[in-house]
Design a protein around this motif. Structure first.
Motif, PDB file in Angstrom:
ATOM      1  N   SER A  84      36.706  -4.305 -31.913  1.00  0.00           N
ATOM      2  CA  SER A  84      37.431  -3.560 -30.865  1.00  0.00           C
ATOM      3  C   SER A  84      36.959  -2.110 -30.746  1.00  0.00           C
ATOM      4  CB  SER A  84      38.929  -3.595 -31.126  1.00  0.00           C
ATOM      5  OG  SER A  84      39.226  -2.947 -32.350  1.00  0.00           O
ATOM      6  N   ARG A  85      36.329  -1.584 -31.786  1.00  0.00           N
ATOM      7  CA  ARG A  85      35.857  -0.191 -31.770  1.00  0.00           C
ATOM      8  C   ARG A  85      34.469  -0.045 -31.153  1.00  0.00           C
ATOM      9  NH1 ARG A  85      37.500   0.929 -37.972  1.00  0.00           N
ATOM     10  NH2 ARG A  85      39.643   0.237 -37.730  1.00  0.00           N
ATOM     11  N   TRP A  86      33.771  -1.140 -30.998  1.00  0.00           N
ATOM     12  CA  TRP A  86      32.403  -1.093 -30.475  1.00  0.00           C
ATOM     13  C   TRP A  86      32.402  -0.924 -28.960  1.00  0.00           C
ATOM     14  CZ3 TRP A  86      30.673  -6.067 -33.439  1.00  0.00           C
ATOM     15  CH2 TRP A  86      30.473  -5.752 -34.782  1.00  0.00           C
ATOM     16  N   SER A  87      31.299  -0.436 -28.454  1.00  0.00           N
ATOM     17  CA  SER A  87      31.141  -0.328 -26.996  1.00  0.00           C
ATOM     18  C   SER A  87      30.947  -1.734 -26.421  1.00  0.00           C
ATOM     19  CB  SER A  87      29.926   0.538 -26.664  1.00  0.00           C
ATOM     20  OG  SER A  87      28.731  -0.134 -27.031  1.00  0.00           O
ATOM     21  N   ASP A  88      31.121  -1.849 -25.118  1.00  0.00           N
ATOM     22  CA  ASP A  88      30.967  -3.155 -24.463  1.00  0.00           C
ATOM     23  C   ASP A  88      29.553  -3.694 -24.659  1.00  0.00           C
ATOM     24  OD1 ASP A  88      32.049  -5.280 -22.873  1.00  0.00           O
ATOM     25  OD2 ASP A  88      30.828  -4.536 -21.200  1.00  0.00           O
ATOM     26  N   ARG A  89      28.585  -2.804 -24.613  1.00  0.00           N
ATOM     27  CA  ARG A  89      27.182  -3.238 -24.788  1.00  0.00           C
ATOM     28  C   ARG A  89      26.942  -3.755 -26.208  1.00  0.00           C
ATOM     29  NH1 ARG A  89      21.494  -0.367 -23.313  1.00  0.00           N
ATOM     30  NH2 ARG A  89      20.298  -1.891 -24.457  1.00  0.00           N
ATOM     31  N   THR A  90      27.456  -3.071 -27.219  1.00  0.00           N
ATOM     32  CA  THR A  90      27.304  -3.525 -28.607  1.00  0.00           C
ATOM     33  C   THR A  90      27.985  -4.871 -28.801  1.00  0.00           C
ATOM     34  OG1 THR A  90      27.252  -1.228 -29.361  1.00  0.00           O
ATOM     35  CG2 THR A  90      27.689  -2.902 -31.025  1.00  0.00           C
ATOM     36  N   ARG A  91      29.175  -5.019 -28.240  1.00  0.00           N
ATOM     37  CA  ARG A  91      29.875  -6.315 -28.323  1.00  0.00           C
ATOM     38  C   ARG A  91      29.042  -7.418 -27.687  1.00  0.00           C
ATOM     39  NH1 ARG A  91      35.639  -4.899 -26.049  1.00  0.00           N
ATOM     40  NH2 ARG A  91      35.218  -2.749 -26.476  1.00  0.00           N
ATOM     41  N   PHE A 158      24.173 -16.216 -21.386  1.00  0.00           N
ATOM     42  CA  PHE A 158      23.621 -15.522 -20.222  1.00  0.00           C
ATOM     43  C   PHE A 158      24.518 -14.358 -19.801  1.00  0.00           C
ATOM     44  CE2 PHE A 158      21.369 -19.661 -18.910  1.00  0.00           C
ATOM     45  CZ  PHE A 158      20.200 -19.277 -19.547  1.00  0.00           C
ATOM     46  N   LYS A 159      25.826 -14.545 -19.844  1.00  0.00           N
ATOM     47  CA  LYS A 159      26.749 -13.463 -19.495  1.00  0.00           C
ATOM     48  C   LYS A 159      26.641 -12.307 -20.484  1.00  0.00           C
ATOM     49  CE  LYS A 159      30.180 -16.685 -17.873  1.00  0.00           C
ATOM     50  NZ  LYS A 159      31.539 -17.175 -18.099  1.00  0.00           N
ATOM     51  N   ASP A 160      26.499 -12.633 -21.774  1.00  0.00           N
ATOM     52  CA  ASP A 160      26.377 -11.592 -22.791  1.00  0.00           C
ATOM     53  C   ASP A 160      25.085 -10.806 -22.623  1.00  0.00           C
ATOM     54  OD1 ASP A 160      28.808 -12.242 -23.947  1.00  0.00           O
ATOM     55  OD2 ASP A 160      27.914 -13.586 -25.432  1.00  0.00           O
ATOM     56  N   VAL A 161      23.985 -11.495 -22.337  1.00  0.00           N
ATOM     57  CA  VAL A 161      22.702 -10.813 -22.121  1.00  0.00           C
ATOM     58  C   VAL A 161      22.809  -9.903 -20.898  1.00  0.00           C
ATOM     59  CG1 VAL A 161      20.282 -11.153 -21.491  1.00  0.00           C
ATOM     60  CG2 VAL A 161      21.303 -12.542 -23.307  1.00  0.00           C
ATOM     61  N   CYS A 165      22.592  -5.761 -20.754  1.00  0.00           N
ATOM     62  CA  CYS A 165      21.666  -5.050 -19.850  1.00  0.00           C
ATOM     63  C   CYS A 165      22.406  -4.211 -18.804  1.00  0.00           C
ATOM     64  CB  CYS A 165      20.757  -6.055 -19.150  1.00  0.00           C
ATOM     65  SG  CYS A 165      19.650  -6.917 -20.274  1.00  0.00           S
ATOM     66  N   GLY A 166      23.729  -4.201 -18.867  1.00  0.00           N
ATOM     67  CA  GLY A 166      24.512  -3.397 -17.921  1.00  0.00           C
ATOM     68  C   GLY A 166      24.809  -4.079 -16.625  1.00  0.00           C
ATOM     69  N   GLU A 167      24.659  -5.411 -16.566  1.00  0.00           N
ATOM     70  CA  GLU A 167      24.928  -6.195 -15.359  1.00  0.00           C
ATOM     71  C   GLU A 167      26.202  -6.999 -15.537  1.00  0.00           C
ATOM     72  OE1 GLU A 167      22.135  -8.968 -13.222  1.00  0.00           O
ATOM     73  OE2 GLU A 167      20.723  -7.884 -14.514  1.00  0.00           O
ATOM     74  N   ALA A 168      26.791  -7.401 -14.438  1.00  0.00           N
ATOM     75  CA  ALA A 168      27.928  -8.323 -14.479  1.00  0.00           C
ATOM     76  C   ALA A 168      27.464  -9.673 -13.964  1.00  0.00           C
ATOM     77  CB  ALA A 168      29.072  -7.810 -13.624  1.00  0.00           C
TER      78      ALA A 168
END
Length: 170
Positions: A84-91, A158-161, A165-168
């Motif tokens: 929960s402390r990590w950034s969305d990208r790290t997660r 694929f969603k995580d990748v 990369c900063g995409e939805a």
């Protein structure tokens, strides 16, 4: 992300959503079977030898076929010590890595499921209970559920990748 991946994610998510929403009603069928069994045993003194095994098969089907839908909804249990402390990208990066490990696990399960299903179909394997139902149907359901989990895992990967990369990609 390429259009093919977007279509894959959309199709798999929609299919698993439909399957999951249908399968969630198996709990009520299982409750009905167990209620019928209980009433039969207590009110009519006539125990049913098939009821417990049918409810076990229904619960296994519920669990195996609903797993992909549960994964899609992120309704699974997660150890949240640091997450929960990590950034969305790290997660997203950590999730993508753990999904790769899940592929290995599901691949092993699928190999075993196919082998077990093939054996049950070839030799007419039956349960060792007094009712002795054939085991091929539940093993087919098991294998299909594992395939759905693999498909959903790839969609989630694929969603995580894309998130990393900063995409939805929803």
């Amino acid at each position: 992300m390429p259009r093919t991946i977007r279509l894959y994610v959309r199709w798999v998510d929609a299919f698993n959503r439909r399957v999951g929403r249908i399968i969630m009603y198996l709990v009520f069928v299982m409750i009905g079977v167990l209620l019928f069994s209980s009433v039969s045993r207590t009110a009519f003194n006539s125990p049913l030898i098939w009821s417990v095994e049918v409810s076990q098969f229904l619960m296994a089907s519920y669990y195996l076929l609903g797993g992909a839908y549960s994964m899609q909804l992120a309704a699974h249990v997660r150890m949240d010590l640091f997450y929960s402390r990590w950034s969305d990208r790290t997660r997203a990066v950590v999730d993508a890595f753990t999904i790769v490990l899940l592929f290995v696990f599901l691949g092993a399960l699928l190999a075993g499921g196919i082998s077990s299903t093939e054996y049950a179909l070839r030799y007419g394997e039956k349960s060792y209970t007094s009712w002795a139902p054939p085991l091929a149907p539940i093993k087919i359901i098991m294998t299909f559920g594992i395939v759905l989990m693999l498909l959903q895992s790839l969609s989630t990967f694929f969603k995580d990748v894309a998130r990393a990369c900063g995409e939805a990609l929803e």
